[in-house]
Design a protein around this motif. Structure first.
Motif, PDB file in Angstrom:
ATOM      1  N   TRP A  56       0.814  -1.217   0.000  1.00 26.04           N
ATOM      2  CA  TRP A  56       0.000   0.000   0.000  1.00 26.04           C
ATOM      3  C   TRP A  56       0.850   1.270   0.000  1.00 26.04           C
ATOM      4  N   THR A  57       2.092   1.184   0.473  1.00 26.57           N
ATOM      5  CA  THR A  57       2.938   2.376   0.544  1.00 26.57           C
ATOM      6  C   THR A  57       3.448   2.807  -0.820  1.00 26.57           C
ATOM      7  N   LYS A  58       3.295   1.953  -1.843  1.00 25.14           N
ATOM      8  CA  LYS A  58       3.855   2.244  -3.156  1.00 25.14           C
ATOM      9  C   LYS A  58       2.831   2.219  -4.287  1.00 25.14           C
ATOM     10  N   GLU A  59       1.614   1.798  -4.003  1.00 29.47           N
ATOM     11  CA  GLU A  59       0.637   1.609  -5.073  1.00 29.47           C
ATOM     12  C   GLU A  59      -0.535   2.582  -4.914  1.00 29.47           C
ATOM     13  N   SER A  60      -0.831   3.310  -5.985  1.00 32.66           N
ATOM     14  CA  SER A  60      -1.870   4.340  -5.937  1.00 32.66           C
ATOM     15  C   SER A  60      -3.255   3.775  -5.664  1.00 32.66           C
ATOM     16  N   GLN A  61      -3.484   2.518  -6.068  1.00 30.75           N
ATOM     17  CA  GLN A  61      -4.805   1.928  -5.854  1.00 30.75           C
ATOM     18  C   GLN A  61      -5.151   1.815  -4.367  1.00 30.75           C
ATOM     19  N   TRP A  62      -4.123   1.844  -3.509  1.00 33.63           N
ATOM     20  CA  TRP A  62      -4.351   1.818  -2.061  1.00 33.63           C
ATOM     21  C   TRP A  62      -4.173   3.206  -1.456  1.00 33.63           C
ATOM     22  N   LEU A  63      -3.184   3.943  -1.925  1.00 32.54           N
ATOM     23  CA  LEU A  63      -2.874   5.242  -1.323  1.00 32.54           C
ATOM     24  C   LEU A  63      -4.041   6.224  -1.424  1.00 32.54           C
ATOM     25  N   TRP A  64      -4.771   6.228  -2.535  1.00 34.84           N
ATOM     26  CA  TRP A  64      -5.869   7.197  -2.672  1.00 34.84           C
ATOM     27  C   TRP A  64      -6.951   6.937  -1.640  1.00 34.84           C
ATOM     28  N   ARG A  65      -7.075   5.680  -1.206  1.00 34.46           N
ATOM     29  CA  ARG A  65      -8.104   5.333  -0.223  1.00 34.46           C
ATOM     30  C   ARG A  65      -7.786   5.890   1.167  1.00 34.46           C
ATOM     31  N   LEU A  66      -6.579   6.402   1.324  1.00 36.00           N
ATOM     32  CA  LEU A  66      -6.151   6.952   2.613  1.00 36.00           C
ATOM     33  C   LEU A  66      -6.123   8.472   2.609  1.00 36.00           C
ATOM     34  N   SER A  67      -6.499   9.093   1.489  1.00 39.32           N
ATOM     35  CA  SER A  67      -6.353  10.536   1.322  1.00 39.32           C
ATOM     36  C   SER A  67      -7.689  11.206   0.980  1.00 39.32           C
ATOM     37  N   THR A  68      -8.136  12.121   1.835  1.00 39.79           N
ATOM     38  CA  THR A  68      -9.420  12.781   1.582  1.00 39.79           C
ATOM     39  C   THR A  68      -9.374  13.662   0.336  1.00 39.79           C
ATOM     40  N   LEU A 104     -14.383   8.014  14.738  1.00 36.96           N
ATOM     41  CA  LEU A 104     -13.490   7.758  13.605  1.00 36.96           C
ATOM     42  C   LEU A 104     -12.049   7.938  14.056  1.00 36.96           C
ATOM     43  N   LYS A 105     -11.168   7.064  13.581  1.00 37.57           N
ATOM     44  CA  LYS A 105      -9.773   7.090  14.017  1.00 37.57           C
ATOM     45  C   LYS A 105      -8.825   7.063  12.834  1.00 37.57           C
ATOM     46  N   VAL A 106      -7.862   7.993  12.854  1.00 30.13           N
ATOM     47  CA  VAL A 106      -6.772   8.005  11.868  1.00 30.13           C
ATOM     48  C   VAL A 106      -5.480   7.709  12.607  1.00 30.13           C
ATOM     49  N   PHE A 107      -4.756   6.686  12.166  1.00 31.02           N
ATOM     50  CA  PHE A 107      -3.496   6.318  12.789  1.00 31.02           C
ATOM     51  C   PHE A 107      -2.319   6.877  11.987  1.00 31.02           C
ATOM     52  N   ASP A 108      -1.208   7.144  12.654  1.00 28.71           N
ATOM     53  CA  ASP A 108       0.014   7.551  11.962  1.00 28.71           C
ATOM     54  C   ASP A 108       0.560   6.365  11.187  1.00 28.71           C
ATOM     55  N   LYS A 109       0.830   6.578   9.905  1.00 27.05           N
ATOM     56  CA  LYS A 109       1.269   5.489   9.044  1.00 27.05           C
ATOM     57  C   LYS A 109       2.620   5.732   8.386  1.00 27.05           C
ATOM     58  N   SER A 110       3.090   6.988   8.421  1.00 24.83           N
ATOM     59  CA  SER A 110       4.383   7.328   7.832  1.00 24.83           C
ATOM     60  C   SER A 110       4.801   8.682   8.405  1.00 24.83           C
ATOM     61  N   PRO A 111       6.063   9.070   8.230  1.00 30.56           N
ATOM     62  CA  PRO A 111       6.495  10.381   8.736  1.00 30.56           C
ATOM     63  C   PRO A 111       5.615  11.509   8.193  1.00 30.56           C
ATOM     64  N   GLY A 112       5.020  12.280   9.099  1.00 32.29           N
ATOM     65  CA  GLY A 112       4.138  13.360   8.687  1.00 32.29           C
ATOM     66  C   GLY A 112       2.808  12.889   8.123  1.00 32.29           C
ATOM     67  N   ASN A 113       2.573  11.581   8.203  1.00 31.27           N
ATOM     68  CA  ASN A 113       1.357  10.973   7.636  1.00 31.27           C
ATOM     69  C   ASN A 113       1.160  11.407   6.182  1.00 31.27           C
ATOM     70  N   ARG A 114       2.237  11.327   5.414  1.00 29.58           N
ATOM     71  CA  ARG A 114       2.196  11.709   4.000  1.00 29.58           C
ATOM     72  C   ARG A 114       3.155  10.829   3.203  1.00 29.58           C
ATOM     73  N   ILE A 115       2.715  10.418   2.007  1.00 33.53           N
ATOM     74  CA  ILE A 115       3.568   9.698   1.065  1.00 33.53           C
ATOM     75  C   ILE A 115       3.368  10.338  -0.304  1.00 33.53           C
ATOM     76  N   GLY A 116       4.400  10.992  -0.807  1.00 39.60           N
ATOM     77  CA  GLY A 116       4.289  11.664  -2.092  1.00 39.60           C
ATOM     78  C   GLY A 116       3.193  12.701  -2.084  1.00 39.60           C
ATOM     79  N   GLU A 117       2.289  12.617  -3.036  1.00 36.78           N
ATOM     80  CA  GLU A 117       1.186  13.583  -3.139  1.00 36.78           C
ATOM     81  C   GLU A 117       0.020  13.246  -2.207  1.00 36.78           C
ATOM     82  N   TYR A 118       0.122  12.141  -1.465  1.00 34.31           N
ATOM     83  CA  TYR A 118      -1.004  11.668  -0.678  1.00 34.31           C
ATOM     84  C   TYR A 118      -0.873  12.048   0.797  1.00 34.31           C
ATOM     85  N   ASP A 119      -1.806  12.876   1.278  1.00 35.92           N
ATOM     86  CA  ASP A 119      -1.945  13.124   2.713  1.00 35.92           C
ATOM     87  C   ASP A 119      -2.782  11.984   3.283  1.00 35.92           C
ATOM     88  N   LEU A 120      -2.233  11.260   4.241  1.00 36.35           N
ATOM     89  CA  LEU A 120      -2.896  10.061   4.750  1.00 36.35           C
ATOM     90  C   LEU A 120      -3.817  10.433   5.906  1.00 36.35           C
TER      91      LEU A 120
END
Length: 280
Positions: free
Chosen positions: A98-110, A144-160
Protein backbone atom coordinates in the motif's frame (compact mmCIF):
# COMPACT_ATOMS: atom_id res chain seq x y z
CA UNK A 1 -25.83 0.74 -18.27
CA UNK A 2 -23.35 -0.10 -15.51
CA UNK A 3 -21.64 2.90 -13.91
CA UNK A 4 -18.18 1.89 -12.66
CA UNK A 5 -16.64 5.37 -12.61
CA UNK A 6 -14.78 6.63 -9.49
CA UNK A 7 -16.97 7.52 -6.49
CA UNK A 8 -16.80 11.27 -7.11
CA UNK A 9 -18.11 10.82 -10.67
CA UNK A 10 -21.17 8.71 -9.78
CA UNK A 11 -23.48 11.70 -9.39
CA UNK A 12 -22.72 13.54 -12.63
CA UNK A 13 -22.48 10.46 -14.83
CA UNK A 14 -25.57 8.74 -13.43
CA UNK A 15 -27.68 11.88 -13.76
CA UNK A 16 -26.65 12.14 -17.42
CA UNK A 17 -27.58 8.49 -17.98
CA UNK A 18 -31.00 8.99 -16.40
CA UNK A 19 -31.64 12.08 -18.50
CA UNK A 20 -30.75 9.97 -21.55
CA UNK A 21 -33.41 7.43 -20.55
CA UNK A 22 -31.04 4.63 -19.55
CA UNK A 23 -31.48 1.90 -16.95
CA UNK A 24 -28.57 2.22 -14.49
CA UNK A 25 -26.69 -0.14 -12.20
CA UNK A 26 -24.33 2.11 -10.22
CA UNK A 27 -21.35 0.98 -8.20
CA UNK A 28 -21.39 1.76 -4.49
CA UNK A 29 -21.47 4.23 -2.92
CA UNK A 30 -24.29 5.85 -4.83
CA UNK A 31 -22.70 9.26 -4.16
CA UNK A 32 -20.14 10.87 -1.86
CA UNK A 33 -22.79 12.64 0.24
CA UNK A 34 -26.48 12.39 1.05
CA UNK A 35 -27.48 15.54 -0.87
CA UNK A 36 -26.28 14.04 -4.14
CA UNK A 37 -27.58 10.57 -3.28
CA UNK A 38 -31.05 11.91 -2.50
CA UNK A 39 -31.16 13.87 -5.76
CA UNK A 40 -30.12 10.74 -7.65
CA UNK A 41 -32.78 8.65 -5.89
CA UNK A 42 -35.47 11.22 -6.67
CA UNK A 43 -34.38 11.40 -10.31
CA UNK A 44 -34.38 7.61 -10.53
CA UNK A 45 -37.91 7.39 -9.13
CA UNK A 46 -39.14 10.03 -11.58
CA UNK A 47 -37.45 8.38 -14.55
CA UNK A 48 -39.42 5.16 -14.45
CA UNK A 49 -36.22 3.30 -15.31
CA UNK A 50 -34.68 0.36 -13.48
CA UNK A 51 -32.00 1.68 -11.12
CA UNK A 52 -29.92 -0.40 -8.71
CA UNK A 53 -26.71 -0.09 -6.69
CA UNK A 54 -24.10 -2.83 -6.71
CA UNK A 55 -23.82 -3.59 -3.00
CA UNK A 56 -21.82 -6.70 -3.79
CA UNK A 57 -22.32 -8.58 -0.53
CA UNK A 58 -26.00 -8.96 -1.34
CA UNK A 59 -24.59 -11.79 -3.49
CA UNK A 60 -23.69 -13.73 -0.31
CA UNK A 61 -26.23 -16.55 -0.09
CA UNK A 62 -26.03 -16.94 3.74
CA UNK A 63 -26.90 -13.25 4.11
CA UNK A 64 -30.03 -13.71 2.00
CA UNK A 65 -30.96 -16.79 4.04
CA UNK A 66 -30.36 -14.89 7.29
CA UNK A 67 -32.75 -12.13 6.24
CA UNK A 68 -35.44 -14.71 5.44
CA UNK A 69 -35.00 -16.28 8.87
CA UNK A 70 -35.51 -12.89 10.51
CA UNK A 71 -38.54 -11.97 8.38
CA UNK A 72 -40.06 -15.43 9.00
CA UNK A 73 -39.86 -14.76 12.75
CA UNK A 74 -37.52 -17.62 13.58
CA UNK A 75 -35.37 -15.39 15.83
CA UNK A 76 -38.31 -13.56 17.37
CA UNK A 77 -37.84 -9.88 18.16
CA UNK A 78 -34.27 -8.78 17.36
CA UNK A 79 -32.66 -7.28 20.46
CA UNK A 80 -28.93 -7.04 19.77
CA UNK A 81 -26.57 -7.12 16.80
CA UNK A 82 -22.83 -7.05 16.11
CA UNK A 83 -21.45 -6.30 12.64
CA UNK A 84 -17.77 -6.06 11.66
CA UNK A 85 -15.76 -5.65 8.49
CA UNK A 86 -12.11 -6.52 9.06
CA UNK A 87 -9.32 -5.93 6.54
CA UNK A 88 -5.57 -6.06 7.05
CA UNK A 89 -3.96 -4.46 4.02
CA UNK A 90 -2.27 -1.80 6.17
CA UNK A 91 -0.37 -4.56 7.99
CA UNK A 92 -0.14 -7.17 5.23
CA UNK A 93 1.18 -7.32 1.68
CA UNK A 94 -1.28 -10.02 0.63
CA UNK A 95 -2.93 -7.56 -1.78
CA UNK A 96 0.21 -5.56 -2.58
CA UNK A 97 2.32 -2.85 -0.98
CA UNK A 98 0.00 0.00 0.00
CA UNK A 99 2.94 2.38 0.54
CA UNK A 100 3.86 2.24 -3.16
CA UNK A 101 0.64 1.61 -5.07
CA UNK A 102 -1.87 4.34 -5.94
CA UNK A 103 -4.80 1.93 -5.85
CA UNK A 104 -4.35 1.82 -2.06
CA UNK A 105 -2.87 5.24 -1.32
CA UNK A 106 -5.87 7.20 -2.67
CA UNK A 107 -8.10 5.33 -0.22
CA UNK A 108 -6.15 6.95 2.61
CA UNK A 109 -6.35 10.54 1.32
CA UNK A 110 -9.42 12.78 1.58
CA UNK A 111 -8.18 15.18 -1.11
CA UNK A 112 -8.08 12.22 -3.50
CA UNK A 113 -11.75 11.56 -2.85
CA UNK A 114 -11.62 9.03 -0.04
CA UNK A 115 -14.05 9.00 2.88
CA UNK A 116 -11.79 6.49 4.57
CA UNK A 117 -12.78 3.04 5.70
CA UNK A 118 -16.21 4.44 6.59
CA UNK A 119 -16.96 5.37 2.99
CA UNK A 120 -15.04 2.53 1.36
CA UNK A 121 -16.29 -0.54 3.22
CA UNK A 122 -18.48 0.98 5.94
CA UNK A 123 -21.37 1.11 3.49
CA UNK A 124 -20.97 -2.64 2.93
CA UNK A 125 -21.13 -3.67 6.58
CA UNK A 126 -23.91 -1.18 7.26
CA UNK A 127 -25.99 -2.71 4.47
CA UNK A 128 -25.00 -6.21 5.65
CA UNK A 129 -26.50 -5.43 9.07
CA UNK A 130 -29.68 -3.56 8.17
CA UNK A 131 -30.55 -5.90 5.30
CA UNK A 132 -30.34 -9.03 7.42
CA UNK A 133 -32.09 -7.37 10.37
CA UNK A 134 -34.86 -6.10 8.11
CA UNK A 135 -34.70 -2.66 9.69
CA UNK A 136 -33.01 0.69 9.05
CA UNK A 137 -30.91 2.73 11.48
CA UNK A 138 -32.94 4.99 13.78
CA UNK A 139 -30.16 6.56 15.86
CA UNK A 140 -26.37 6.33 15.91
CA UNK A 141 -23.18 7.68 17.44
CA UNK A 142 -19.71 7.14 16.02
CA UNK A 143 -15.97 7.48 16.50
CA UNK A 144 -13.49 7.76 13.60
CA UNK A 145 -9.77 7.09 14.02
CA UNK A 146 -6.77 8.00 11.87
CA UNK A 147 -3.50 6.32 12.79
CA UNK A 148 0.01 7.55 11.96
CA UNK A 149 1.27 5.49 9.04
CA UNK A 150 4.38 7.33 7.83
CA UNK A 151 6.49 10.38 8.74
CA UNK A 152 4.14 13.36 8.69
CA UNK A 153 1.36 10.97 7.64
CA UNK A 154 2.20 11.71 4.00
CA UNK A 155 3.57 9.70 1.06
CA UNK A 156 4.29 11.66 -2.09
CA UNK A 157 1.19 13.58 -3.14
CA UNK A 158 -1.00 11.67 -0.68
CA UNK A 159 -1.95 13.12 2.71
CA UNK A 160 -2.90 10.06 4.75
CA UNK A 161 -5.73 11.75 6.62
CA UNK A 162 -8.76 9.54 5.86
CA UNK A 163 -10.12 7.42 8.71
CA UNK A 164 -8.59 3.96 9.10
CA UNK A 165 -11.09 2.62 11.64
CA UNK A 166 -14.65 3.48 12.57
CA UNK A 167 -16.88 2.47 15.46
CA UNK A 168 -20.63 3.00 15.52
CA UNK A 169 -23.25 2.36 18.17
CA UNK A 170 -26.71 2.18 16.66
CA UNK A 171 -30.35 1.52 17.35
CA UNK A 172 -32.52 0.16 14.57
CA UNK A 173 -36.12 1.07 13.87
CA UNK A 174 -37.15 -2.36 15.16
CA UNK A 175 -35.63 -1.48 18.54
CA UNK A 176 -32.49 -3.61 18.29
CA UNK A 177 -29.29 -2.08 19.63
CA UNK A 178 -25.77 -2.95 18.62
CA UNK A 179 -22.41 -2.05 17.15
CA UNK A 180 -21.01 -1.71 13.64
CA UNK A 181 -17.29 -1.32 13.07
CA UNK A 182 -14.63 -1.64 10.41
CA UNK A 183 -10.86 -1.31 10.17
CA UNK A 184 -7.90 -1.86 7.87
CA UNK A 185 -5.68 -2.83 10.81
CA UNK A 186 -7.19 -6.24 11.55
CA UNK A 187 -4.08 -8.41 11.46
CA UNK A 188 -5.00 -11.96 10.46
CA UNK A 189 -8.17 -11.00 8.57
CA UNK A 190 -7.72 -10.36 4.86
CA UNK A 191 -11.33 -9.43 4.13
CA UNK A 192 -13.91 -10.66 6.62
CA UNK A 193 -17.52 -9.59 7.15
CA UNK A 194 -19.22 -10.98 10.24
CA UNK A 195 -22.75 -10.40 11.52
CA UNK A 196 -24.45 -11.71 14.64
CA UNK A 197 -28.15 -11.13 15.27
CA UNK A 198 -29.67 -12.03 18.64
CA UNK A 199 -33.43 -12.30 19.09
CA UNK A 200 -35.65 -13.38 21.98
CA UNK A 201 -36.19 -16.78 20.33
CA UNK A 202 -32.88 -17.45 18.59
CA UNK A 203 -29.69 -16.10 17.08
CA UNK A 204 -27.68 -16.35 13.88
CA UNK A 205 -24.20 -15.63 12.60
CA UNK A 206 -23.11 -14.91 9.03
CA UNK A 207 -19.39 -14.96 8.16
CA UNK A 208 -18.00 -14.10 4.72
CA UNK A 209 -14.29 -14.40 3.85
CA UNK A 210 -12.33 -14.96 0.62
CA UNK A 211 -12.54 -18.70 1.42
CA UNK A 212 -16.33 -18.75 1.46
CA UNK A 213 -19.44 -17.93 3.45
CA UNK A 214 -21.24 -19.65 6.31
CA UNK A 215 -24.50 -19.33 8.24
CA UNK A 216 -24.93 -20.71 11.75
CA UNK A 217 -27.96 -20.51 14.01
CA UNK A 218 -28.97 -21.21 17.57
CA UNK A 219 -32.74 -21.54 17.79
CA UNK A 220 -35.59 -23.55 19.23
CA UNK A 221 -34.57 -26.15 21.80
CA UNK A 222 -30.89 -25.47 21.02
CA UNK A 223 -31.18 -22.02 22.59
CA UNK A 224 -31.39 -23.46 26.12
CA UNK A 225 -28.00 -25.14 25.76
CA UNK A 226 -26.40 -22.57 23.42
CA UNK A 227 -25.94 -25.13 20.64
CA UNK A 228 -25.08 -23.64 17.26
CA UNK A 229 -25.69 -25.51 14.00
CA UNK A 230 -24.48 -24.79 10.49
CA UNK A 231 -27.23 -24.14 7.95
CA UNK A 232 -26.66 -25.07 4.32
CA UNK A 233 -28.06 -22.61 1.80
CA UNK A 234 -28.61 -22.56 -1.94
CA UNK A 235 -26.69 -20.14 -4.19
CA UNK A 236 -28.37 -16.86 -5.12
CA UNK A 237 -28.22 -14.80 -8.30
CA UNK A 238 -25.90 -11.80 -8.39
CA UNK A 239 -26.82 -8.13 -8.46
CA UNK A 240 -25.89 -8.08 -12.15
CA UNK A 241 -28.31 -10.91 -12.85
CA UNK A 242 -31.06 -9.24 -10.81
CA UNK A 243 -30.49 -6.00 -12.71
CA UNK A 244 -30.68 -7.75 -16.08
CA UNK A 245 -33.86 -9.58 -15.01
CA UNK A 246 -35.40 -6.34 -13.77
CA UNK A 247 -34.68 -4.58 -17.06
CA UNK A 248 -36.20 -7.46 -19.04
CA UNK A 249 -39.34 -7.44 -16.88
CA UNK A 250 -39.49 -3.67 -16.60
CA UNK A 251 -39.85 -3.96 -12.82
CA UNK A 252 -37.60 -2.42 -10.11
CA UNK A 253 -35.50 -4.56 -7.80
CA UNK A 254 -33.25 -4.05 -4.80
CA UNK A 255 -30.83 -2.73 -3.75
CA UNK A 256 -32.21 0.44 -5.25
CA UNK A 257 -31.17 4.07 -5.23
CA UNK A 258 -33.58 4.91 -2.40
CA UNK A 259 -32.01 2.37 -0.09
CA UNK A 260 -28.49 3.47 -1.02
CA UNK A 261 -29.44 7.08 -0.24
CA UNK A 262 -30.60 6.00 3.23
CA UNK A 263 -27.24 4.32 3.80
CA UNK A 264 -25.44 7.48 2.72
CA UNK A 265 -27.52 9.52 5.18
CA UNK A 266 -26.25 7.27 8.01
CA UNK A 267 -22.65 7.58 6.80
CA UNK A 268 -22.91 11.37 6.58
CA UNK A 269 -24.39 11.41 10.08
CA UNK A 270 -21.45 9.32 11.31
CA UNK A 271 -18.98 11.86 9.96
CA UNK A 272 -20.86 14.94 11.17
CA UNK A 273 -21.45 13.64 14.69
CA UNK A 274 -18.21 11.73 15.22
CA UNK A 275 -16.81 12.64 18.60
CA UNK A 276 -13.73 12.04 20.66
CA UNK A 277 -13.91 9.36 23.30
CA UNK A 278 -14.14 10.68 26.84
CA UNK A 279 -10.89 10.21 28.73
CA UNK A 280 -11.06 8.67 32.17
Amino acid sequence: MTNVTPDRAHYSTTMKLLRAGKHVLCEKPLAVNYREAKEMADAAAASGKVTMVNLTYRNVAPLQAARKMVLDGRLGAIRHFEASYLQSWLVSKAWGDWTKESQWLWRLSTKHGSNGVLGDVGIHILDFAVFAAGSDVKAAASHLKVFDKSPGNRIGEYDLDANDSFLMMAELENGAAGVIHATRWATGHLNELRLRLHGDKGALEVVHTPEGSTLRACEGADADKAIWRKIEVEPVITNFQRFANAVRKGQPDEPGFGHAAKLQFVLDHAVKTAGALTEL
